[in-house]
Design a protein around this motif. Structure first.
Motif, PDB file in Angstrom:
ATOM      1  N   THR A   1       0.856  -1.183   0.000  1.00 30.90           N
ATOM      2  CA  THR A   1       0.000   0.000   0.000  1.00 30.90           C
ATOM      3  C   THR A   1       0.889   1.230   0.000  1.00 30.90           C
ATOM      4  O   THR A   1       2.116   1.117  -0.024  1.00 30.90           O
ATOM      5  N   ASP A   2       0.276   2.404  -0.004  1.00 32.31           N
ATOM      6  CA  ASP A   2       1.056   3.625   0.168  1.00 32.31           C
ATOM      7  C   ASP A   2       0.395   4.500   1.221  1.00 32.31           C
ATOM      8  O   ASP A   2      -0.824   4.437   1.429  1.00 32.31           O
ATOM      9  N   ILE A   3       1.214   5.286   1.896  1.00 34.45           N
ATOM     10  CA  ILE A   3       0.750   6.193   2.928  1.00 34.45           C
ATOM     11  C   ILE A   3       1.407   7.546   2.705  1.00 34.45           C
ATOM     12  O   ILE A   3       2.245   7.696   1.805  1.00 34.45           O
TER      13      ILE A   3
ATOM     14  N   GLN B   1       4.611  13.639   2.483  1.00 35.85           N
ATOM     15  CA  GLN B   1       5.334  12.972   1.413  1.00 35.85           C
ATOM     16  C   GLN B   1       4.815  11.555   1.198  1.00 35.85           C
ATOM     17  O   GLN B   1       4.454  10.852   2.149  1.00 35.85           O
ATOM     18  N   TYR B   2       4.822  11.167  -0.057  1.00 34.89           N
ATOM     19  CA  TYR B   2       4.420   9.812  -0.436  1.00 34.89           C
ATOM     20  C   TYR B   2       5.395   8.775   0.123  1.00 34.89           C
ATOM     21  O   TYR B   2       6.612   8.974   0.134  1.00 34.89           O
TER      22      TYR B   2
ATOM     23  N   PHE C   1      24.384  13.219   0.196  1.00 30.63           N
ATOM     24  CA  PHE C   1      23.622  14.246  -0.502  1.00 30.63           C
ATOM     25  C   PHE C   1      23.354  15.428   0.424  1.00 30.63           C
ATOM     26  O   PHE C   1      23.351  15.288   1.655  1.00 30.63           O
ATOM     27  N   TYR C   2      23.100  16.595  -0.169  1.00 24.43           N
ATOM     28  CA  TYR C   2      22.906  17.815   0.617  1.00 24.43           C
ATOM     29  C   TYR C   2      21.705  17.710   1.544  1.00 24.43           C
ATOM     30  O   TYR C   2      21.644  18.376   2.591  1.00 24.43           O
ATOM     31  N   ASP C   3      20.733  16.868   1.193  1.00 22.75           N
ATOM     32  CA  ASP C   3      19.512  16.767   1.994  1.00 22.75           C
ATOM     33  C   ASP C   3      19.405  15.429   2.721  1.00 22.75           C
ATOM     34  O   ASP C   3      18.310  14.930   2.957  1.00 22.75           O
ATOM     35  N   ASP C   4      20.547  14.858   3.101  1.00 23.57           N
ATOM     36  CA  ASP C   4      20.512  13.572   3.822  1.00 23.57           C
ATOM     37  C   ASP C   4      19.691  13.654   5.107  1.00 23.57           C
ATOM     38  O   ASP C   4      19.019  12.693   5.483  1.00 23.57           O
ATOM     39  N   CYS C   5      19.748  14.791   5.775  1.00 25.01           N
ATOM     40  CA  CYS C   5      18.954  14.932   7.002  1.00 25.01           C
ATOM     41  C   CYS C   5      17.474  14.763   6.699  1.00 25.01           C
ATOM     42  O   CYS C   5      16.773  13.985   7.359  1.00 25.01           O
ATOM     43  N   GLU C   6      16.985  15.448   5.674  1.00 25.88           N
ATOM     44  CA  GLU C   6      15.576  15.332   5.302  1.00 25.88           C
ATOM     45  C   GLU C   6      15.233  13.916   4.873  1.00 25.88           C
ATOM     46  O   GLU C   6      14.179  13.374   5.240  1.00 25.88           O
ATOM     47  N   ARG C   7      16.109  13.286   4.118  1.00 27.00           N
ATOM     48  CA  ARG C   7      15.840  11.941   3.616  1.00 27.00           C
ATOM     49  C   ARG C   7      15.648  10.940   4.759  1.00 27.00           C
ATOM     50  O   ARG C   7      14.735  10.115   4.738  1.00 27.00           O
ATOM     51  N   PHE C   8      16.510  11.033   5.768  1.00 29.88           N
ATOM     52  CA  PHE C   8      16.445  10.038   6.830  1.00 29.88           C
ATOM     53  C   PHE C   8      15.535  10.448   7.982  1.00 29.88           C
ATOM     54  O   PHE C   8      15.114   9.593   8.762  1.00 29.88           O
ATOM     55  N   VAL C   9      15.170  11.739   8.073  1.00 29.40           N
ATOM     56  CA  VAL C   9      14.056  12.122   8.934  1.00 29.40           C
ATOM     57  C   VAL C   9      12.769  11.524   8.368  1.00 29.40           C
ATOM     58  O   VAL C   9      11.938  10.968   9.103  1.00 29.40           O
ATOM     59  N   PHE C  10      12.609  11.619   7.047  1.00 27.18           N
ATOM     60  CA  PHE C  10      11.457  10.985   6.392  1.00 27.18           C
ATOM     61  C   PHE C  10      11.422   9.490   6.669  1.00 27.18           C
ATOM     62  O   PHE C  10      10.390   8.928   7.063  1.00 27.18           O
ATOM     63  N   PHE C  11      12.562   8.828   6.483  1.00 28.54           N
ATOM     64  CA  PHE C  11      12.600   7.385   6.680  1.00 28.54           C
ATOM     65  C   PHE C  11      12.285   7.025   8.133  1.00 28.54           C
ATOM     66  O   PHE C  11      11.515   6.094   8.406  1.00 28.54           O
ATOM     67  N   SER C  12      12.852   7.760   9.091  1.00 24.91           N
ATOM     68  CA  SER C  12      12.623   7.475  10.504  1.00 24.91           C
ATOM     69  C   SER C  12      11.150   7.638  10.875  1.00 24.91           C
ATOM     70  O   SER C  12      10.590   6.812  11.606  1.00 24.91           O
ATOM     71  N   ARG C  13      10.532   8.691  10.379  1.00 22.72           N
ATOM     72  CA  ARG C  13       9.093   8.901  10.659  1.00 22.72           C
ATOM     73  C   ARG C  13       8.267   7.812   9.982  1.00 22.72           C
ATOM     74  O   ARG C  13       7.288   7.289  10.559  1.00 22.72           O
ATOM     75  N   ALA C  14       8.697   7.422   8.773  1.00 27.77           N
ATOM     76  CA  ALA C  14       7.960   6.389   8.034  1.00 27.77           C
ATOM     77  C   ALA C  14       8.001   5.042   8.750  1.00 27.77           C
ATOM     78  O   ALA C  14       7.028   4.284   8.716  1.00 27.77           O
ATOM     79  N   VAL C  15       9.119   4.729   9.401  1.00 24.63           N
ATOM     80  CA  VAL C  15       9.238   3.461  10.131  1.00 24.63           C
ATOM     81  C   VAL C  15       8.097   3.324  11.129  1.00 24.63           C
ATOM     82  O   VAL C  15       7.517   2.235  11.296  1.00 24.63           O
ATOM     83  N   LEU C  16       7.740   4.420  11.798  1.00 28.77           N
ATOM     84  CA  LEU C  16       6.653   4.382  12.776  1.00 28.77           C
ATOM     85  C   LEU C  16       5.285   4.473  12.110  1.00 28.77           C
ATOM     86  O   LEU C  16       4.321   3.851  12.564  1.00 28.77           O
TER      87      LEU C  16
END
Length: 400
Positions: free
Chosen positions: A60-62, A71-72, A102-117
Protein backbone atom coordinates in the motif's frame (compact mmCIF):
# COMPACT_ATOMS: atom_id res chain seq x y z
CA UNK A 1 8.55 -11.76 20.61
CA UNK A 2 8.23 -9.36 17.69
CA UNK A 3 11.21 -7.26 16.54
CA UNK A 4 11.38 -4.64 13.81
CA UNK A 5 14.97 -3.96 12.69
CA UNK A 6 15.30 -0.49 11.10
CA UNK A 7 18.43 0.15 9.04
CA UNK A 8 19.50 2.36 6.16
CA UNK A 9 21.01 -0.63 4.33
CA UNK A 10 20.76 -4.40 4.44
CA UNK A 11 21.96 -7.35 2.44
CA UNK A 12 20.99 -8.74 0.00
CA UNK A 13 19.50 -5.44 -1.22
CA UNK A 14 21.95 -2.58 -0.67
CA UNK A 15 25.27 -2.30 1.10
CA UNK A 16 28.09 0.14 1.74
CA UNK A 17 29.63 -1.40 4.85
CA UNK A 18 29.27 -3.69 7.84
CA UNK A 19 25.82 -2.42 8.83
CA UNK A 20 24.33 -4.12 5.77
CA UNK A 21 25.96 -7.42 6.75
CA UNK A 22 24.52 -7.19 10.25
CA UNK A 23 21.07 -6.16 9.01
CA UNK A 24 21.13 -9.10 6.61
CA UNK A 25 22.36 -11.78 9.02
CA UNK A 26 21.23 -10.83 12.54
CA UNK A 27 17.46 -10.83 11.84
CA UNK A 28 17.84 -14.22 10.11
CA UNK A 29 19.63 -15.57 13.18
CA UNK A 30 16.94 -14.17 15.49
CA UNK A 31 14.22 -15.83 13.41
CA UNK A 32 15.88 -19.20 13.99
CA UNK A 33 14.90 -18.94 17.65
CA UNK A 34 11.54 -20.26 18.78
CA UNK A 35 8.71 -17.71 19.08
CA UNK A 36 10.76 -14.92 17.46
CA UNK A 37 9.48 -12.83 14.56
CA UNK A 38 12.12 -10.37 13.35
CA UNK A 39 11.42 -8.16 10.34
CA UNK A 40 13.53 -5.51 8.60
CA UNK A 41 12.60 -2.10 7.21
CA UNK A 42 14.89 -0.11 4.90
CA UNK A 43 14.69 2.39 2.01
CA UNK A 44 14.03 1.26 -1.54
CA UNK A 45 17.12 2.57 -3.34
CA UNK A 46 17.74 2.88 -7.06
CA UNK A 47 20.78 0.61 -6.70
CA UNK A 48 18.60 -2.39 -5.84
CA UNK A 49 18.83 -4.70 -8.83
CA UNK A 50 15.85 -4.85 -11.25
CA UNK A 51 15.58 -8.65 -10.84
CA UNK A 52 15.10 -8.07 -7.10
CA UNK A 53 12.66 -5.20 -7.65
CA UNK A 54 10.53 -7.46 -9.82
CA UNK A 55 10.12 -9.85 -6.89
CA UNK A 56 8.80 -7.17 -4.53
CA UNK A 57 5.13 -7.13 -3.60
CA UNK A 58 3.40 -3.76 -3.31
CA UNK A 59 1.34 -3.54 -0.12
CA UNK A 60 0.00 0.00 0.00
CA UNK A 61 1.06 3.62 0.17
CA UNK A 62 0.75 6.19 2.93
CA UNK A 63 1.73 9.81 3.51
CA UNK A 64 4.45 10.79 5.95
CA UNK A 65 4.80 14.23 7.52
CA UNK A 66 8.17 15.90 7.03
CA UNK A 67 7.83 19.23 8.80
CA UNK A 68 5.00 21.04 7.05
CA UNK A 69 5.02 18.67 4.05
CA UNK A 70 3.24 15.39 3.47
CA UNK A 71 5.33 12.97 1.41
CA UNK A 72 4.42 9.81 -0.44
CA UNK A 73 5.68 6.52 0.99
CA UNK A 74 5.14 3.28 -0.90
CA UNK A 75 5.46 0.05 1.08
CA UNK A 76 6.89 -3.00 -0.68
CA UNK A 77 7.66 -6.36 0.89
CA UNK A 78 9.60 -9.53 0.17
CA UNK A 79 10.37 -12.69 2.13
CA UNK A 80 14.01 -13.85 2.36
CA UNK A 81 14.17 -17.11 4.24
CA UNK A 82 12.21 -16.57 7.43
CA UNK A 83 12.71 -12.79 7.43
CA UNK A 84 10.12 -10.34 6.08
CA UNK A 85 11.62 -7.19 4.58
CA UNK A 86 9.76 -3.92 4.05
CA UNK A 87 11.29 -1.52 1.52
CA UNK A 88 9.99 2.04 1.65
CA UNK A 89 9.70 3.91 -1.61
CA UNK A 90 9.96 7.61 -2.28
CA UNK A 91 11.50 8.41 -5.68
CA UNK A 92 12.56 11.93 -4.69
CA UNK A 93 14.55 10.75 -1.67
CA UNK A 94 15.87 7.35 -2.72
CA UNK A 95 15.97 7.05 -6.53
CA UNK A 96 19.50 8.45 -6.68
CA UNK A 97 22.96 7.22 -7.60
CA UNK A 98 24.21 6.35 -4.15
CA UNK A 99 22.79 5.99 -0.67
CA UNK A 100 24.52 8.77 1.27
CA UNK A 101 26.43 11.99 0.80
CA UNK A 102 23.62 14.25 -0.50
CA UNK A 103 22.91 17.81 0.62
CA UNK A 104 19.51 16.77 1.99
CA UNK A 105 20.51 13.57 3.82
CA UNK A 106 18.95 14.93 7.00
CA UNK A 107 15.58 15.33 5.30
CA UNK A 108 15.84 11.94 3.62
CA UNK A 109 16.45 10.04 6.83
CA UNK A 110 14.06 12.12 8.93
CA UNK A 111 11.46 10.98 6.39
CA UNK A 112 12.60 7.39 6.68
CA UNK A 113 12.62 7.48 10.50
CA UNK A 114 9.09 8.90 10.66
CA UNK A 115 7.96 6.39 8.03
CA UNK A 116 9.24 3.46 10.13
CA UNK A 117 6.65 4.38 12.78
CA UNK A 118 3.90 5.39 10.36
CA UNK A 119 3.87 2.09 8.48
CA UNK A 120 3.05 -0.05 11.52
CA UNK A 121 -0.76 0.15 11.12
CA UNK A 122 -0.44 -0.48 7.38
CA UNK A 123 1.67 -3.63 7.82
CA UNK A 124 -0.33 -4.67 10.90
CA UNK A 125 2.84 -5.30 12.87
CA UNK A 126 3.44 -3.62 16.22
CA UNK A 127 6.81 -4.84 17.50
CA UNK A 128 7.80 -5.41 21.09
CA UNK A 129 11.25 -4.10 20.20
CA UNK A 130 12.08 -1.50 17.57
CA UNK A 131 15.80 -1.87 16.87
CA UNK A 132 17.39 1.25 15.31
CA UNK A 133 20.89 1.49 13.88
CA UNK A 134 23.23 4.47 13.49
CA UNK A 135 22.36 8.10 12.83
CA UNK A 136 20.14 7.41 9.83
CA UNK A 137 17.50 5.89 12.15
CA UNK A 138 18.36 7.92 15.28
CA UNK A 139 15.16 9.94 14.95
CA UNK A 140 12.98 6.83 15.36
CA UNK A 141 13.26 6.73 19.18
CA UNK A 142 12.93 10.55 19.28
CA UNK A 143 9.72 10.51 17.25
CA UNK A 144 8.45 7.57 19.30
CA UNK A 145 9.09 9.35 22.61
CA UNK A 146 7.62 12.67 21.51
CA UNK A 147 4.77 11.75 19.16
CA UNK A 148 3.80 8.07 19.30
CA UNK A 149 4.21 6.36 22.66
CA UNK A 150 0.93 7.73 24.02
CA UNK A 151 -1.08 6.07 21.24
CA UNK A 152 -2.67 2.90 22.58
CA UNK A 153 -1.39 0.54 19.87
CA UNK A 154 2.18 1.91 20.21
CA UNK A 155 2.27 1.94 24.01
CA UNK A 156 4.23 -1.27 24.64
CA UNK A 157 7.06 -0.73 22.14
CA UNK A 158 10.62 -0.48 23.47
CA UNK A 159 13.41 1.04 21.39
CA UNK A 160 17.01 -0.14 21.10
CA UNK A 161 19.61 2.07 19.46
CA UNK A 162 22.83 0.44 18.27
CA UNK A 163 25.97 2.49 17.64
CA UNK A 164 27.88 0.93 14.76
CA UNK A 165 30.23 3.92 14.41
CA UNK A 166 29.97 6.96 16.67
CA UNK A 167 32.01 9.08 14.25
CA UNK A 168 28.96 9.56 12.00
CA UNK A 169 26.37 11.36 14.12
CA UNK A 170 24.02 13.29 11.84
CA UNK A 171 25.01 16.88 12.76
CA UNK A 172 22.98 19.73 11.23
CA UNK A 173 21.91 23.31 11.89
CA UNK A 174 19.07 24.01 14.32
CA UNK A 175 16.75 25.07 11.52
CA UNK A 176 16.09 21.42 10.67
CA UNK A 177 13.98 21.07 13.84
CA UNK A 178 11.26 23.40 12.59
CA UNK A 179 11.77 22.73 8.88
CA UNK A 180 11.82 18.93 8.92
CA UNK A 181 10.90 17.36 12.23
CA UNK A 182 7.65 18.90 13.34
CA UNK A 183 8.20 18.22 17.03
CA UNK A 184 7.09 20.69 19.74
CA UNK A 185 9.71 23.32 20.50
CA UNK A 186 9.89 22.33 24.17
CA UNK A 187 11.41 18.99 23.05
CA UNK A 188 14.20 20.53 20.99
CA UNK A 189 16.65 20.09 23.87
CA UNK A 190 16.63 16.37 23.10
CA UNK A 191 18.50 17.10 19.88
CA UNK A 192 20.60 20.17 20.64
CA UNK A 193 24.28 19.57 21.30
CA UNK A 194 27.20 21.99 21.04
CA UNK A 195 25.04 24.59 19.30
CA UNK A 196 23.89 22.19 16.59
CA UNK A 197 21.32 19.44 16.09
CA UNK A 198 22.83 16.03 16.68
CA UNK A 199 20.54 13.17 15.66
CA UNK A 200 22.56 10.48 17.45
CA UNK A 201 22.44 12.47 20.67
CA UNK A 202 18.65 12.50 20.33
CA UNK A 203 18.65 8.72 20.25
CA UNK A 204 20.85 8.63 23.36
CA UNK A 205 18.28 10.77 25.17
CA UNK A 206 15.22 8.75 24.19
CA UNK A 207 16.05 5.10 23.43
CA UNK A 208 15.09 2.48 26.00
CA UNK A 209 18.50 0.83 25.64
CA UNK A 210 21.78 1.62 23.89
CA UNK A 211 24.03 -1.08 22.53
CA UNK A 212 27.16 -1.16 20.43
CA UNK A 213 29.00 -3.75 18.43
CA UNK A 214 31.74 -4.93 20.79
CA UNK A 215 32.37 -4.87 24.55
CA UNK A 216 35.64 -2.97 24.06
CA UNK A 217 33.97 -0.28 21.94
CA UNK A 218 31.28 0.15 24.61
CA UNK A 219 34.06 1.25 26.96
CA UNK A 220 36.05 3.20 24.37
CA UNK A 221 33.19 5.55 23.42
CA UNK A 222 33.04 6.84 26.98
CA UNK A 223 36.54 8.22 26.38
CA UNK A 224 36.71 11.60 24.55
CA UNK A 225 39.51 10.21 22.32
CA UNK A 226 37.06 7.77 20.69
CA UNK A 227 33.67 9.42 21.15
CA UNK A 228 33.96 12.41 18.78
CA UNK A 229 32.44 14.56 21.54
CA UNK A 230 29.45 12.39 22.43
CA UNK A 231 30.93 10.88 25.60
CA UNK A 232 29.30 13.79 27.48
CA UNK A 233 25.87 12.68 26.29
CA UNK A 234 26.50 9.00 26.98
CA UNK A 235 27.75 9.36 30.54
CA UNK A 236 24.52 11.16 31.50
CA UNK A 237 22.51 7.99 30.97
CA UNK A 238 21.79 6.04 34.14
CA UNK A 239 22.09 2.63 32.45
CA UNK A 240 25.34 1.28 30.96
CA UNK A 241 26.10 0.95 27.26
CA UNK A 242 25.88 -2.74 26.35
CA UNK A 243 28.57 -4.10 24.02
CA UNK A 244 27.53 -7.19 22.06
CA UNK A 245 30.16 -8.54 19.69
CA UNK A 246 29.12 -8.55 16.04
CA UNK A 247 29.26 -11.76 14.07
CA UNK A 248 29.17 -12.96 10.48
CA UNK A 249 26.86 -15.28 8.57
CA UNK A 250 28.97 -18.45 8.60
CA UNK A 251 26.69 -20.10 6.05
CA UNK A 252 27.17 -17.34 3.50
CA UNK A 253 30.87 -16.96 4.27
CA UNK A 254 31.85 -20.61 3.96
CA UNK A 255 34.91 -21.58 1.88
CA UNK A 256 33.59 -25.13 1.69
CA UNK A 257 30.52 -24.04 -0.30
CA UNK A 258 31.26 -20.52 -1.62
CA UNK A 259 30.51 -20.60 -5.39
CA UNK A 260 32.85 -17.65 -6.06
CA UNK A 261 35.97 -19.65 -5.27
CA UNK A 262 38.16 -21.45 -7.79
CA UNK A 263 38.15 -24.49 -5.54
CA UNK A 264 36.37 -25.02 -2.27
CA UNK A 265 38.22 -25.99 0.86
CA UNK A 266 37.79 -26.31 4.61
CA UNK A 267 39.86 -26.22 7.81
CA UNK A 268 40.17 -30.01 7.56
CA UNK A 269 41.16 -29.96 3.88
CA UNK A 270 43.13 -26.84 2.99
CA UNK A 271 44.52 -27.85 -0.41
CA UNK A 272 41.92 -25.80 -2.28
CA UNK A 273 43.23 -22.59 -0.76
CA UNK A 274 46.39 -22.89 -2.85
CA UNK A 275 44.23 -23.04 -5.98
CA UNK A 276 42.36 -19.93 -4.82
CA UNK A 277 45.67 -18.14 -4.27
CA UNK A 278 46.90 -19.06 -7.74
CA UNK A 279 43.60 -18.03 -9.34
CA UNK A 280 43.64 -14.66 -7.55
CA UNK A 281 47.17 -13.91 -8.77
CA UNK A 282 46.19 -14.84 -12.32
CA UNK A 283 43.07 -12.67 -12.15
CA UNK A 284 45.18 -9.72 -10.97
CA UNK A 285 48.02 -10.41 -13.44
CA UNK A 286 50.55 -10.75 -10.63
CA UNK A 287 53.39 -13.27 -10.97
CA UNK A 288 53.51 -16.18 -8.54
CA UNK A 289 56.39 -16.40 -6.08
CA UNK A 290 57.12 -17.44 -2.53
CA UNK A 291 56.35 -14.00 -1.09
CA UNK A 292 53.08 -13.57 0.80
CA UNK A 293 49.93 -12.26 -0.85
CA UNK A 294 48.33 -9.60 1.35
CA UNK A 295 44.70 -8.64 0.85
CA UNK A 296 43.14 -5.26 1.69
CA UNK A 297 39.36 -4.82 1.45
CA UNK A 298 38.33 -1.55 3.05
CA UNK A 299 37.01 1.96 2.71
CA UNK A 300 39.80 4.43 2.03
CA UNK A 301 39.27 6.73 5.00
CA UNK A 302 41.64 7.89 7.73
CA UNK A 303 40.22 5.88 10.63
CA UNK A 304 40.87 2.66 8.67
CA UNK A 305 44.59 3.27 9.16
CA UNK A 306 45.44 3.88 5.51
CA UNK A 307 48.18 6.35 6.48
CA UNK A 308 49.86 3.57 8.48
CA UNK A 309 49.91 1.50 5.30
CA UNK A 310 51.33 4.47 3.37
CA UNK A 311 54.20 4.86 5.81
CA UNK A 312 55.38 1.24 5.50
CA UNK A 313 54.11 0.21 2.06
CA UNK A 314 57.38 0.36 0.16
CA UNK A 315 59.20 -1.39 3.00
CA UNK A 316 56.70 -4.24 2.81
CA UNK A 317 57.16 -4.40 -0.96
CA UNK A 318 60.93 -4.72 -0.48
CA UNK A 319 60.25 -7.76 1.72
CA UNK A 320 58.62 -9.43 -1.30
CA UNK A 321 54.97 -8.91 -0.36
CA UNK A 322 52.33 -8.56 -3.03
CA UNK A 323 49.10 -6.65 -2.47
CA UNK A 324 45.60 -7.12 -3.83
CA UNK A 325 43.60 -4.03 -2.86
CA UNK A 326 39.85 -3.45 -3.15
CA UNK A 327 38.10 -0.31 -1.92
CA UNK A 328 37.20 3.32 -2.48
CA UNK A 329 36.97 6.52 -0.50
CA UNK A 330 39.05 9.65 -0.14
CA UNK A 331 40.81 10.63 -3.35
CA UNK A 332 44.11 11.08 -1.50
CA UNK A 333 44.20 7.37 -0.67
CA UNK A 334 42.79 6.23 -4.01
CA UNK A 335 45.57 8.14 -5.77
CA UNK A 336 48.18 6.60 -3.46
CA UNK A 337 47.19 3.02 -4.25
CA UNK A 338 46.90 3.73 -7.98
CA UNK A 339 50.38 5.29 -7.93
CA UNK A 340 51.75 2.21 -6.17
CA UNK A 341 50.14 -0.02 -8.80
CA UNK A 342 51.68 2.03 -11.61
CA UNK A 343 55.10 1.99 -9.93
CA UNK A 344 55.06 -1.70 -8.88
CA UNK A 345 52.79 -3.44 -11.43
CA UNK A 346 54.16 -6.89 -10.58
CA UNK A 347 53.47 -6.50 -6.86
CA UNK A 348 50.35 -4.34 -6.53
CA UNK A 349 46.88 -4.71 -8.00
CA UNK A 350 44.16 -2.17 -7.13
CA UNK A 351 40.42 -2.23 -7.85
CA UNK A 352 38.53 0.95 -6.95
CA UNK A 353 34.97 0.43 -5.75
CA UNK A 354 33.32 -2.46 -3.98
CA UNK A 355 32.94 -5.76 -5.85
CA UNK A 356 31.49 -8.34 -3.42
CA UNK A 357 32.52 -11.36 -5.49
CA UNK A 358 36.11 -10.10 -5.82
CA UNK A 359 36.18 -9.44 -2.07
CA UNK A 360 35.42 -13.12 -1.43
CA UNK A 361 38.16 -14.19 -3.83
CA UNK A 362 40.61 -11.92 -1.98
CA UNK A 363 39.61 -13.35 1.39
CA UNK A 364 40.16 -16.86 0.03
CA UNK A 365 43.27 -16.27 -2.10
CA UNK A 366 45.33 -14.04 0.18
CA UNK A 367 47.77 -15.38 2.75
CA UNK A 368 47.26 -12.44 5.10
CA UNK A 369 44.67 -9.70 5.50
CA UNK A 370 45.83 -6.19 6.46
CA UNK A 371 43.44 -4.17 8.64
CA UNK A 372 45.39 -1.60 10.70
CA UNK A 373 42.38 0.53 11.73
CA UNK A 374 43.08 3.47 14.04
CA UNK A 375 39.68 2.83 15.59
CA UNK A 376 37.24 0.10 14.68
CA UNK A 377 33.94 -0.41 16.55
CA UNK A 378 33.99 -4.10 15.71
CA UNK A 379 34.92 -4.92 12.15
CA UNK A 380 33.67 -7.90 10.20
CA UNK A 381 36.47 -8.23 7.64
CA UNK A 382 38.86 -9.80 10.12
CA UNK A 383 36.20 -12.40 11.00
CA UNK A 384 35.60 -13.19 7.34
CA UNK A 385 39.36 -13.49 6.76
CA UNK A 386 39.70 -16.00 9.59
CA UNK A 387 36.70 -17.92 8.23
CA UNK A 388 38.63 -18.28 4.95
CA UNK A 389 41.87 -19.29 6.64
CA UNK A 390 43.61 -15.97 5.99
CA UNK A 391 45.64 -14.41 8.82
CA UNK A 392 44.34 -10.96 9.82
CA UNK A 393 46.90 -8.33 10.84
CA UNK A 394 45.15 -5.73 13.02
CA UNK A 395 45.65 -3.14 15.73
CA UNK A 396 44.36 -3.67 19.26
CA UNK A 397 41.30 -1.46 19.11
CA UNK A 398 37.55 -1.97 19.42
CA UNK A 399 36.41 -5.36 18.22
CA UNK A 400 39.82 -6.03 16.64
Amino acid sequence: MKVLFAASEALPFAASGGLADVAGSLPAAICQQADMDCRVVMPLYRSIQPKVRNQLTFLTDITVEVGWRKQYCGIYTIQVGKVTYYLLDNPYYFMRDGMYGFYDDCERFVFFSRAVLEILPAIEFYPDILHCNDWQTAMVPVFYEVLYKYHQEYANIRTIFTIHNIQYQGIYGKEVITELMGIPTYHTGLLEFDGMVNLMKGAFETASCITTVSPTYAKEILDPWYSYGLDRALVRRSDPIIGILNGIDVQSYDPETDPQLKKNYSAAKLTGKKDCRKALLEECALPDSNGPVIGIVTRFVAHKGIQLIQQTFQEMLQLGCRFVVLGSGEKLYEDFFQEMQATYPEQVHVTLGFVPDLARRIYAGADMFLMPSQNEPCGLAQMVAMRYGTIPIVRETGGL
